[in-house]
Design a protein around this motif. Sequence first.
Motif, PDB file in Angstrom:
ATOM      1  N   GLU A  22       0.835  -1.209   0.000  1.00 50.35           N
ATOM      2  CA  GLU A  22       0.000   0.000   0.000  1.00 50.35           C
ATOM      3  C   GLU A  22       0.866   1.255   0.000  1.00 50.35           C
ATOM      4  N   LEU A  23       1.941   1.228   0.792  1.00 50.75           N
ATOM      5  CA  LEU A  23       2.851   2.373   0.831  1.00 50.75           C
ATOM      6  C   LEU A  23       3.520   2.575  -0.524  1.00 50.75           C
ATOM      7  N   ALA A  24       3.888   1.474  -1.168  1.00 46.36           N
ATOM      8  CA  ALA A  24       4.504   1.571  -2.494  1.00 46.36           C
ATOM      9  C   ALA A  24       3.538   2.197  -3.495  1.00 46.36           C
ATOM     10  N   CYS A  25       2.257   1.872  -3.368  1.00 46.63           N
ATOM     11  CA  CYS A  25       1.250   2.451  -4.262  1.00 46.63           C
ATOM     12  C   CYS A  25       1.156   3.962  -4.059  1.00 46.63           C
ATOM     13  N   ILE A  26       1.158   4.396  -2.805  1.00 45.53           N
ATOM     14  CA  ILE A  26       1.132   5.830  -2.513  1.00 45.53           C
ATOM     15  C   ILE A  26       2.360   6.511  -3.102  1.00 45.53           C
ATOM     16  N   ASN A  27       3.524   5.884  -2.940  1.00 45.66           N
ATOM     17  CA  ASN A  27       4.765   6.473  -3.457  1.00 45.66           C
ATOM     18  C   ASN A  27       4.752   6.555  -4.979  1.00 45.66           C
TER      19      ASN A  27
END
Length: 379
Positions: A22-27
């Motif tokens: 999920e964090l990678a998607c935000i980034n």
Amino acid sequence: MEKNQDNGFKQLLHDQKERLKELACINRTTAVLKERKSIDETLQKIVHCLPPAWQYPEYTVARITYRNKVFMTPGFEETKWLLKHEFRTIDNTRGAIEVFYTREFETIDHGPFVEEEKDLIENLASLLAGFINSILAREMMNIPDSTVADEAIKPGTSSRQLLQRFLERYNAERDIFHDLMPFKVKEILLVANLYDAYSIEGEGRFSEYIFGEYHQLNLTSMPRVTGVSGLEEALNRLRSKHYDLIIVMLGVEKENPMKLCRKIKQKYPYIPTFLLLSSPGDVPFAKKQKAMGAPFDDYFVWTGETRVFFAMVKLLEDRVNVENDTRKGLSRIIMLVEDSAEYYSSYLPTLYTLVMEQTKHLIEDVSTDELYKVLKMRA
């Protein structure tokens, strides 16, 4: 027991892996937004970032809709297993992010979707709305986008015209900040008897803190505070110069401050007058006086924390400037709903300090000239 511990550890690793996705998607989404491409190109890129962030990416398809346009991942199909979040832009146009599973999975929090995925899609929608709003705002205010290539320079264009074009392009956004916060509190009249004035100065190092707070936050328009201890002295000061704010201390003696407020408002009804209560025990008295039509605009509680003066000043400035700043600069608003003077006297100083410090850090992270930083802090 060991088996349960092993299962718990595996679940922990699984959850950690999902959060990293999920964090990678935000980034990835943030990186796409920073490219500042057109809205259509940006949305098409972002929709492809979505499936890898969900629990079952191989069975995940996504769709983003905005302005009657649709952006989809390959092999898209609608199913009944849907997670959706809508957003609205400043021109009142609706958009939506939709994520579908193409097969059935175990029901968890929101159908087959977990709570964290719901939070993720809400955050993504907020990012998209902010990106689109920034583009729309520039269009509304005719601010050129610095990412757009310069127009072709025609033969015969003079150096004066080239310089003018340069200034118009790079100063357009800066000019907005000159128009924000037109009202600033520059002169404050503090009315308090000698005991209350001594208490404020002794407990909170009033003068030191007022100047220190503004200096620490790089605020350039620092108000001057003039202290008086009685009605006649206050009226003499008001006759000799203009004050932007009057603060009246309400201590052990309560009738004279009320009388003073009435006299001041009779002669100077246009000057905002705030009442500062010496203790929370005075709140019922202030409420009763306010209900009876006592001539003061607002009241706060002195808790020994001098930041309350800073909050009183910023609150007045925001009240006066909110219409101008939201119209000209599309400024965001934080609305605090609280009817307890004791609580908002504590909340507001903390809230203003956090906002100002965050703004300061954000500006420091931007590579730009010092004047630009000062203008943004001022606004």
